[in-house]
Design a protein around this motif. Sequence first.
Motif, PDB file in Angstrom:
ATOM      1  N   SER A 205      41.016  -4.776  18.824  1.00 22.67           N
ATOM      2  CA  SER A 205      42.061  -5.690  18.360  1.00 22.67           C
ATOM      3  C   SER A 205      43.377  -5.345  19.042  1.00 22.67           C
ATOM      4  O   SER A 205      43.486  -4.317  19.708  1.00 22.67           O
ATOM      5  CB  SER A 205      42.205  -5.661  16.840  1.00 22.67           C
ATOM      6  OG  SER A 205      42.933  -6.807  16.434  1.00 22.67           O
TER       7      SER A 205
ATOM      8  N   VAL B   1      47.955  -6.110  19.006  1.00 22.94           N
ATOM      9  CA  VAL B   1      49.182  -6.627  18.381  1.00 22.94           C
ATOM     10  C   VAL B   1      50.208  -6.799  19.499  1.00 22.94           C
ATOM     11  O   VAL B   1      50.313  -5.958  20.390  1.00 22.94           O
ATOM     12  CB  VAL B   1      49.716  -5.637  17.312  1.00 22.94           C
ATOM     13  CG1 VAL B   1      51.062  -6.093  16.765  1.00 22.94           C
ATOM     14  CG2 VAL B   1      48.706  -5.467  16.173  1.00 22.94           C
TER      15      VAL B   1
ATOM     16  N   HIS C  57      50.398 -10.410  26.743  1.00 21.17           N
ATOM     17  CA  HIS C  57      50.487 -11.616  25.920  1.00 21.17           C
ATOM     18  C   HIS C  57      51.931 -11.923  25.550  1.00 21.17           C
ATOM     19  O   HIS C  57      52.324 -13.088  25.466  1.00 21.17           O
ATOM     20  CB  HIS C  57      49.662 -11.466  24.631  1.00 21.17           C
ATOM     21  CG  HIS C  57      48.224 -11.781  24.829  1.00 21.17           C
ATOM     22  ND1 HIS C  57      47.252 -10.818  24.919  1.00 21.17           N
ATOM     23  CD2 HIS C  57      47.594 -12.962  24.969  1.00 21.17           C
ATOM     24  CE1 HIS C  57      46.087 -11.401  25.112  1.00 21.17           C
ATOM     25  NE2 HIS C  57      46.261 -12.699  25.143  1.00 21.17           N
TER      26      HIS C  57
ATOM     27  N   ASP D 215      40.345  -9.520  26.717  1.00 23.27           N
ATOM     28  CA  ASP D 215      40.583  -8.255  25.991  1.00 23.27           C
ATOM     29  C   ASP D 215      39.332  -7.853  25.214  1.00 23.27           C
ATOM     30  O   ASP D 215      38.909  -6.694  25.226  1.00 23.27           O
ATOM     31  CB  ASP D 215      41.692  -8.427  24.929  1.00 23.27           C
ATOM     32  CG  ASP D 215      43.048  -8.771  25.497  1.00 23.27           C
ATOM     33  OD1 ASP D 215      43.276  -8.549  26.698  1.00 23.27           O
ATOM     34  OD2 ASP D 215      43.888  -9.280  24.713  1.00 23.27           O
TER      35      ASP D 215
ATOM     36  N   GLN E 148      44.281 -15.992  13.765  1.00 26.77           N
ATOM     37  CA  GLN E 148      43.657 -15.755  15.069  1.00 26.77           C
ATOM     38  C   GLN E 148      42.186 -16.186  15.114  1.00 26.77           C
ATOM     39  O   GLN E 148      41.512 -16.031  16.123  1.00 26.77           O
ATOM     40  CB  GLN E 148      43.738 -14.256  15.432  1.00 26.77           C
ATOM     41  CG  GLN E 148      45.163 -13.754  15.612  1.00 26.77           C
ATOM     42  CD  GLN E 148      45.885 -14.462  16.735  1.00 26.77           C
ATOM     43  OE1 GLN E 148      45.338 -14.662  17.817  1.00 26.77           O
ATOM     44  NE2 GLN E 148      47.120 -14.865  16.491  1.00 26.77           N
TER      45      GLN E 148
ATOM     46  N   GLY F 209      44.491 -11.123   1.660  1.00 25.34           N
ATOM     47  CA  GLY F 209      45.591 -10.812   2.571  1.00 25.34           C
ATOM     48  C   GLY F 209      45.394 -11.241   4.012  1.00 25.34           C
ATOM     49  O   GLY F 209      46.172 -10.853   4.874  1.00 25.34           O
ATOM     50  N   ALA F 210      44.371 -12.058   4.290  1.00 27.45           N
ATOM     51  CA  ALA F 210      44.149 -12.485   5.674  1.00 27.45           C
ATOM     52  C   ALA F 210      45.274 -13.412   6.152  1.00 27.45           C
ATOM     53  O   ALA F 210      45.431 -13.646   7.350  1.00 27.45           O
ATOM     54  CB  ALA F 210      42.811 -13.186   5.810  1.00 27.45           C
TER      55      ALA F 210
ATOM     56  N   MET G  78      53.932 -15.725   7.041  1.00 27.73           N
ATOM     57  CA  MET G  78      54.984 -14.768   7.394  1.00 27.73           C
ATOM     58  C   MET G  78      54.938 -14.571   8.902  1.00 27.73           C
ATOM     59  O   MET G  78      53.854 -14.356   9.451  1.00 27.73           O
ATOM     60  CB  MET G  78      54.741 -13.436   6.666  1.00 27.73           C
ATOM     61  CG  MET G  78      55.851 -12.430   6.846  1.00 27.73           C
ATOM     62  SD  MET G  78      55.589 -10.890   5.912  1.00 27.73           S
ATOM     63  CE  MET G  78      55.998 -11.384   4.250  1.00 27.73           C
TER      64      MET G  78
END
Length: 332
Positions: A11, A13, A48, A137, A152, A185-186, A198
């Motif tokens: 993954s 960020v 990205h 990736d 995503q 919380g996804a 958010m």
Amino acid sequence: MENNNKPRVFSGVQPTGNIHLGNYIGALKQFVDLQNDTDCFYCIVDMHSITVPQDPKQLKETTLDVAALYLAVGLDPKKATIFVQSTVPQHAELSWILTCNSYTGELSRMTQFKDKSKGSESAPTGLFTYPLLMAADILLYDAKFVPVGNDQKQHIELTRDLAIRFNNKYGDTFVVPDYKGIEVGARIMALDDPTKKMSKSAENIHSRISLLDEPSKVKKSIMKSTTDSDGIIRFDVDEKPGISNLLTIYSVFTGKKIDDIVAEYEGSGYGQFKKDLVEIVNGGLEPIQSKYKEIRNSEELIKILKDGTEKASAAAEKTMKRVKEKVGFISL
Ligand code: TYM
């Protein structure tokens, strides 16, 4: 394709500032939870981030900020490979090969592109081809699982389509990855408008809680967060998105079930609930912030990233050899 029989996880960020509770709950916390039982690669995806304009000096800083946050939330470099995307050029290399095996139609359907380009002819091309770099990736590391927030999901579906298409055309090459989301919380919503997610870029700083926010800022953002006027603490995303979002955050930070929290607050108003949530969130952020301060400017951080580049490059090169052979590139 798998190390020590543990499934591969990848993954990433983006190194833009304001890493917030949504990023933490939807992604970073999952990264940590997965590190014991998987062979995981976690990337800071600086390539990205340049799909939209970035200040070069600041990009270097935010890249290190996110690397330090990875460690601060609890990633252990002995268990997880942590690295910066641009230090492994195979990401760009595979991205091109995937570009040549993708369709403009499928890229035009990506909601993130539609949202960000708003139909403008001068939208950067990188925004359009962004999902192909993301697919590269993932496929480069033979990842079986991709822990991400629910925004995503469409990109992971495209990655699956590309992997299957490539395998059908050239023979078995890529592992077909799965989206790995969480039940609670996804998708963390904006505190000022709980119908929107958010986000790092929203203008109102009180729409989000950043992981490095001061306790007083956290207090202000939570106390003024938008709820409804009936004052009853109940989980109902459609009718009561504001309080439901706060309940989700409460649940993630305490490990308590939402039903139990609702029962605990029966008869209380939003004021008390929010006050308690301020304490809970500040209590959860405190150790992250102190670890962050300890590591952010350390030599150790650079060493961890260098080691990560080395490990990631070795894995990436293996895949590229296989891919180049399949598409007919010579090796000298
Ligand atoms: P990015 O940098 O926007 O976000 C990082 C992660 O945080 C999740 N997230 C959220 N989760 C819950 N609620 C929210 N409000 C929220 N906002 C963000 C995102 O889903 C993400 O998991 N394209 C990716 C980065 C990327 C990537 C990859 C991810 C590049 N290559 C390969 C996985 C695999 C992105 O922009 O994330």
